[in-house]
Motif scaffolding. Structure first.
Motif, PDB file in Angstrom:
ATOM      1  N   HIS A  54      10.209 -15.978  -1.935  1.00 41.60           N
ATOM      2  CA  HIS A  54      10.738 -15.712  -1.214  1.00 41.60           C
ATOM      3  C   HIS A  54      10.067 -14.333  -1.506  1.00 41.60           C
ATOM      4  CE1 HIS A  54      14.521 -17.751  -1.626  1.00 41.60           C
ATOM      5  NE2 HIS A  54      14.448 -17.597  -0.759  1.00 41.60           N
ATOM      6  N   ILE A  55       9.401 -13.540  -0.928  1.00 45.51           N
ATOM      7  CA  ILE A  55       8.593 -12.200  -0.564  1.00 45.51           C
ATOM      8  C   ILE A  55      10.107 -10.731  -1.347  1.00 45.51           C
ATOM      9  CG2 ILE A  55       7.370 -10.287  -0.078  1.00 45.51           C
ATOM     10  CD1 ILE A  55       6.238 -13.322   1.748  1.00 45.51           C
ATOM     11  N   ILE A  56       9.924 -10.564  -2.684  1.00 49.17           N
ATOM     12  CA  ILE A  56      10.936  -8.819  -2.729  1.00 49.17           C
ATOM     13  C   ILE A  56       9.674  -7.861  -2.359  1.00 49.17           C
ATOM     14  CG2 ILE A  56      12.783  -8.496  -4.471  1.00 49.17           C
ATOM     15  CD1 ILE A  56      11.204 -11.599  -4.483  1.00 49.17           C
ATOM     16  N   VAL A  57      10.409  -6.792  -2.086  1.00 50.48           N
ATOM     17  CA  VAL A  57       9.868  -5.545  -1.844  1.00 50.48           C
ATOM     18  C   VAL A  57      10.229  -3.953  -2.353  1.00 50.48           C
ATOM     19  CG1 VAL A  57       8.399  -4.098  -0.252  1.00 50.48           C
ATOM     20  CG2 VAL A  57       8.015  -6.047   0.248  1.00 50.48           C
TER      21      VAL A  57
ATOM     22  N   VAL B  31       5.197   1.993  -1.001  1.00 49.74           N
ATOM     23  CA  VAL B  31       5.372  -0.285  -1.409  1.00 49.74           C
ATOM     24  C   VAL B  31       5.118   0.468  -2.793  1.00 49.74           C
ATOM     25  CG1 VAL B  31       4.849  -2.407  -1.807  1.00 49.74           C
ATOM     26  CG2 VAL B  31       5.253  -0.694   0.280  1.00 49.74           C
ATOM     27  N   SER B  32       6.036   0.177  -3.732  1.00 49.18           N
ATOM     28  CA  SER B  32       6.130   0.706  -5.312  1.00 49.18           C
ATOM     29  C   SER B  32       5.731  -0.321  -5.965  1.00 49.18           C
ATOM     30  CB  SER B  32       7.057   1.485  -6.437  1.00 49.18           C
ATOM     31  OG  SER B  32       8.782   0.775  -5.827  1.00 49.18           O
ATOM     32  N   MET B  33       6.477  -1.565  -5.728  1.00 47.16           N
ATOM     33  CA  MET B  33       6.069  -3.546  -6.226  1.00 47.16           C
ATOM     34  C   MET B  33       6.450  -4.427  -5.258  1.00 47.16           C
ATOM     35  SD  MET B  33       8.515  -2.878  -9.758  1.00 47.16           S
ATOM     36  CE  MET B  33       8.563  -1.550 -10.996  1.00 47.16           C
ATOM     37  N   ILE B  34       5.916  -5.026  -5.812  1.00 50.88           N
ATOM     38  CA  ILE B  34       5.855  -6.535  -4.819  1.00 50.88           C
ATOM     39  C   ILE B  34       5.687  -8.088  -5.491  1.00 50.88           C
ATOM     40  CG2 ILE B  34       4.829  -7.977  -3.449  1.00 50.88           C
ATOM     41  CD1 ILE B  34       3.354  -5.709  -1.488  1.00 50.88           C
ATOM     42  N   ARG B  35       7.121  -8.739  -5.764  1.00 47.86           N
ATOM     43  CA  ARG B  35       7.216 -10.043  -6.593  1.00 47.86           C
ATOM     44  C   ARG B  35       7.609 -11.268  -5.470  1.00 47.86           C
ATOM     45  NH1 ARG B  35       5.233  -7.202  -8.869  1.00 47.86           N
ATOM     46  NH2 ARG B  35       5.936  -6.382 -11.003  1.00 47.86           N
ATOM     47  N   LEU B  36       5.631 -12.055  -5.563  1.00 49.52           N
ATOM     48  CA  LEU B  36       6.664 -12.813  -4.758  1.00 49.52           C
ATOM     49  C   LEU B  36       7.626 -14.838  -5.396  1.00 49.52           C
ATOM     50  CD1 LEU B  36       5.900 -15.402  -2.344  1.00 49.52           C
ATOM     51  CD2 LEU B  36       2.918 -14.950  -3.383  1.00 49.52           C
ATOM     52  N   SER B  37       8.154 -15.045  -5.109  1.00 47.30           N
ATOM     53  CA  SER B  37       8.675 -16.558  -5.607  1.00 47.30           C
ATOM     54  C   SER B  37       8.318 -17.599  -5.804  1.00 47.30           C
ATOM     55  CB  SER B  37      10.597 -16.077  -5.583  1.00 47.30           C
ATOM     56  OG  SER B  37      10.780 -16.545  -4.536  1.00 47.30           O
TER      57      SER B  37
ATOM     58  N   SER C  33       0.700  -1.100   0.266  1.00 43.63           N
ATOM     59  CA  SER C  33      -0.386   0.010  -0.002  1.00 43.63           C
ATOM     60  C   SER C  33       0.459   1.257   0.039  1.00 43.63           C
ATOM     61  CB  SER C  33      -1.214   0.470   1.108  1.00 43.63           C
ATOM     62  OG  SER C  33      -0.293   0.026   2.445  1.00 43.63           O
ATOM     63  N   GLU C  34      -0.011   2.188  -0.126  1.00 40.29           N
ATOM     64  CA  GLU C  34       1.432   3.787  -0.557  1.00 40.29           C
ATOM     65  C   GLU C  34       1.071   4.256   1.624  1.00 40.29           C
ATOM     66  OE1 GLU C  34      -1.705   6.681  -1.777  1.00 40.29           O
ATOM     67  OE2 GLU C  34      -1.692   5.935  -3.853  1.00 40.29           O
ATOM     68  N   ILE C  35       0.877   3.382   2.073  1.00 34.56           N
ATOM     69  CA  ILE C  35       1.134   3.553   3.494  1.00 34.56           C
ATOM     70  C   ILE C  35       2.121   2.528   4.058  1.00 34.56           C
ATOM     71  CG2 ILE C  35      -0.619   4.876   4.093  1.00 34.56           C
ATOM     72  CD1 ILE C  35      -1.477   2.208   5.527  1.00 34.56           C
ATOM     73  N   GLY C  36       3.074   2.253   3.164  1.00 36.25           N
ATOM     74  CA  GLY C  36       3.841   0.933   3.105  1.00 36.25           C
ATOM     75  C   GLY C  36       3.600  -0.356   4.015  1.00 36.25           C
ATOM     76  N   ASP C  37       2.183  -0.427   4.164  1.00 40.91           N
ATOM     77  CA  ASP C  37       1.842  -1.580   4.442  1.00 40.91           C
ATOM     78  C   ASP C  37       2.179  -3.070   3.582  1.00 40.91           C
ATOM     79  OD1 ASP C  37       0.689  -0.763   7.309  1.00 40.91           O
ATOM     80  OD2 ASP C  37      -1.208  -0.636   6.219  1.00 40.91           O
ATOM     81  N   VAL C  38       2.639  -4.270   4.115  1.00 38.41           N
ATOM     82  CA  VAL C  38       2.785  -5.715   3.257  1.00 38.41           C
ATOM     83  C   VAL C  38       2.233  -6.242   3.698  1.00 38.41           C
ATOM     84  CG1 VAL C  38       4.310  -6.780   2.091  1.00 38.41           C
ATOM     85  CG2 VAL C  38       4.753  -4.406   1.588  1.00 38.41           C
ATOM     86  N   LEU C  39       0.653  -6.786   3.004  1.00 41.05           N
ATOM     87  CA  LEU C  39       0.331  -7.698   3.329  1.00 41.05           C
ATOM     88  C   LEU C  39       0.383  -8.938   2.983  1.00 41.05           C
ATOM     89  CD1 LEU C  39      -2.920  -5.936   3.704  1.00 41.05           C
ATOM     90  CD2 LEU C  39      -1.631  -6.422   5.490  1.00 41.05           C
ATOM     91  N   ILE C  40       0.050 -10.718   3.524  1.00 42.83           N
ATOM     92  CA  ILE C  40       0.106 -11.511   3.045  1.00 42.83           C
ATOM     93  C   ILE C  40      -0.975 -12.449   3.233  1.00 42.83           C
ATOM     94  CG2 ILE C  40       1.084 -13.871   3.374  1.00 42.83           C
ATOM     95  CD1 ILE C  40       3.776 -12.364   4.094  1.00 42.83           C
ATOM     96  N   HIS C  41      -1.783 -12.595   2.523  1.00 41.43           N
ATOM     97  CA  HIS C  41      -2.608 -13.537   2.488  1.00 41.43           C
ATOM     98  C   HIS C  41      -3.642 -15.652   1.929  1.00 41.43           C
ATOM     99  CE1 HIS C  41      -5.611  -9.658   3.482  1.00 41.43           C
ATOM    100  NE2 HIS C  41      -4.937  -9.351   2.966  1.00 41.43           N
ATOM    101  N   THR C  42      -3.913 -15.493   2.547  1.00 41.56           N
ATOM    102  CA  THR C  42      -3.981 -16.945   1.864  1.00 41.56           C
ATOM    103  C   THR C  42      -5.158 -17.181   0.220  1.00 41.56           C
ATOM    104  OG1 THR C  42      -6.190 -17.823   2.778  1.00 41.56           O
ATOM    105  CG2 THR C  42      -4.321 -18.614   3.940  1.00 41.56           C
ATOM    106  N   LEU C  43      -4.615 -17.578  -0.321  1.00 41.92           N
ATOM    107  CA  LEU C  43      -5.496 -17.672  -1.614  1.00 41.92           C
ATOM    108  C   LEU C  43      -6.566 -17.388  -1.386  1.00 41.92           C
ATOM    109  CD1 LEU C  43      -3.113 -17.899  -4.470  1.00 41.92           C
ATOM    110  CD2 LEU C  43      -4.022 -15.414  -3.751  1.00 41.92           C
ATOM    111  N   ARG C  44      -6.890 -19.090  -0.691  1.00 42.59           N
ATOM    112  CA  ARG C  44      -8.137 -20.044  -1.143  1.00 42.59           C
ATOM    113  C   ARG C  44      -9.282 -19.279   0.345  1.00 42.59           C
ATOM    114  NH1 ARG C  44      -4.542 -24.710   0.084  1.00 42.59           N
ATOM    115  NH2 ARG C  44      -4.005 -25.354  -2.187  1.00 42.59           N
ATOM    116  N   SER C  45      -8.860 -18.945   1.155  1.00 38.73           N
ATOM    117  CA  SER C  45      -9.568 -18.370   2.213  1.00 38.73           C
ATOM    118  C   SER C  45      -9.818 -16.697   2.472  1.00 38.73           C
ATOM    119  CB  SER C  45      -9.568 -18.892   3.682  1.00 38.73           C
ATOM    120  OG  SER C  45      -8.454 -18.468   4.107  1.00 38.73           O
ATOM    121  N   GLY C  46      -8.969 -16.045   1.856  1.00 37.56           N
ATOM    122  CA  GLY C  46      -8.457 -14.816   2.302  1.00 37.56           C
ATOM    123  C   GLY C  46      -7.781 -14.155   3.432  1.00 37.56           C
ATOM    124  N   GLU C  47      -7.362 -15.262   4.315  1.00 34.84           N
ATOM    125  CA  GLU C  47      -7.485 -15.133   5.138  1.00 34.84           C
ATOM    126  C   GLU C  47      -5.606 -14.188   5.751  1.00 34.84           C
ATOM    127  OE1 GLU C  47      -6.383 -17.022   9.529  1.00 34.84           O
ATOM    128  OE2 GLU C  47      -7.568 -18.659   8.276  1.00 34.84           O
TER     129      GLU C  47
END
Length: 146
Positions: free
Chosen positions: A49-52, A39-45, A13-27
């Motif tokens: 690995h999470i690259i921010v 946060v301008s870009m995020i990648r998940l390998s 987000s613009e305020i710097g939060d990086v959130l990790i959710h499950t895909l199936r439930s969205g939890e």
């Protein structure tokens, strides 16, 4: 960025939060601890690995949210982040330069290539890295280690 094999979705987000959710439930699983800033870009390998990219740094996190490394970069020139299909290499378009970092070696520089124009996008084939440039050309690189 999402990975169905890992059942993970990572967002920023613009305020710097990086959130990790499950895909199936969205939890919501975890919130990553980062300094304030957009946060301008995020990648998940493929390996989790999470690259921010935030402010003037690349942050590398483990699948569990542990900070593995922070690497200073010129984020104003950062146009694209792509991970290799095996999840071991990060390709970064930094202005007129394509830079390859090892994700398994905590952002260790592998090699870099210079280009005549600003790189806007990156695509990876079996053995080559294709870069779409601002001047409309496509430049093909054959990395030694990939």
């Amino acid at each position: 960025s999402a990975n169905s094999d890992l059942d993970m979705c990572v967002s920023g987000s613009e305020i710097g939060d990086v959130l990790i959710h499950t895909l199936r439930s969205g939890e919501l699983v975890r919130v990553l601890d980062l300094p304030q800033g957009t946060v301008s870009m995020i990648r998940l390998s493929a390996l989790g690995h999470i690259i921010v990219c935030q402010n003037s740094s690349l942050f590398l996190f483990s699948i569990n949210g542990t900070l593995l490394k922070a690497l200073p970069i010129n984020s104003l020139d950062l146009n694209s982040l792509v991970t290799s299909p095996d999840g071991e290499v990060l390709f970064v378009a930094e202005g007129r330069r394509l830079v390859m970092y090892s994700l398994v070696e905590r952002l260790h520089l592998i090699e870099s290539f210079n280009c005549q124009s600003v790189i806007r996008s990156i695509s990876i084939s079996d053995r080559y890295v294709l870069c779409g440039c601002q001047n409309g050309r496509v430049v093909v690189f054959k990395p030694h280690r990939y």
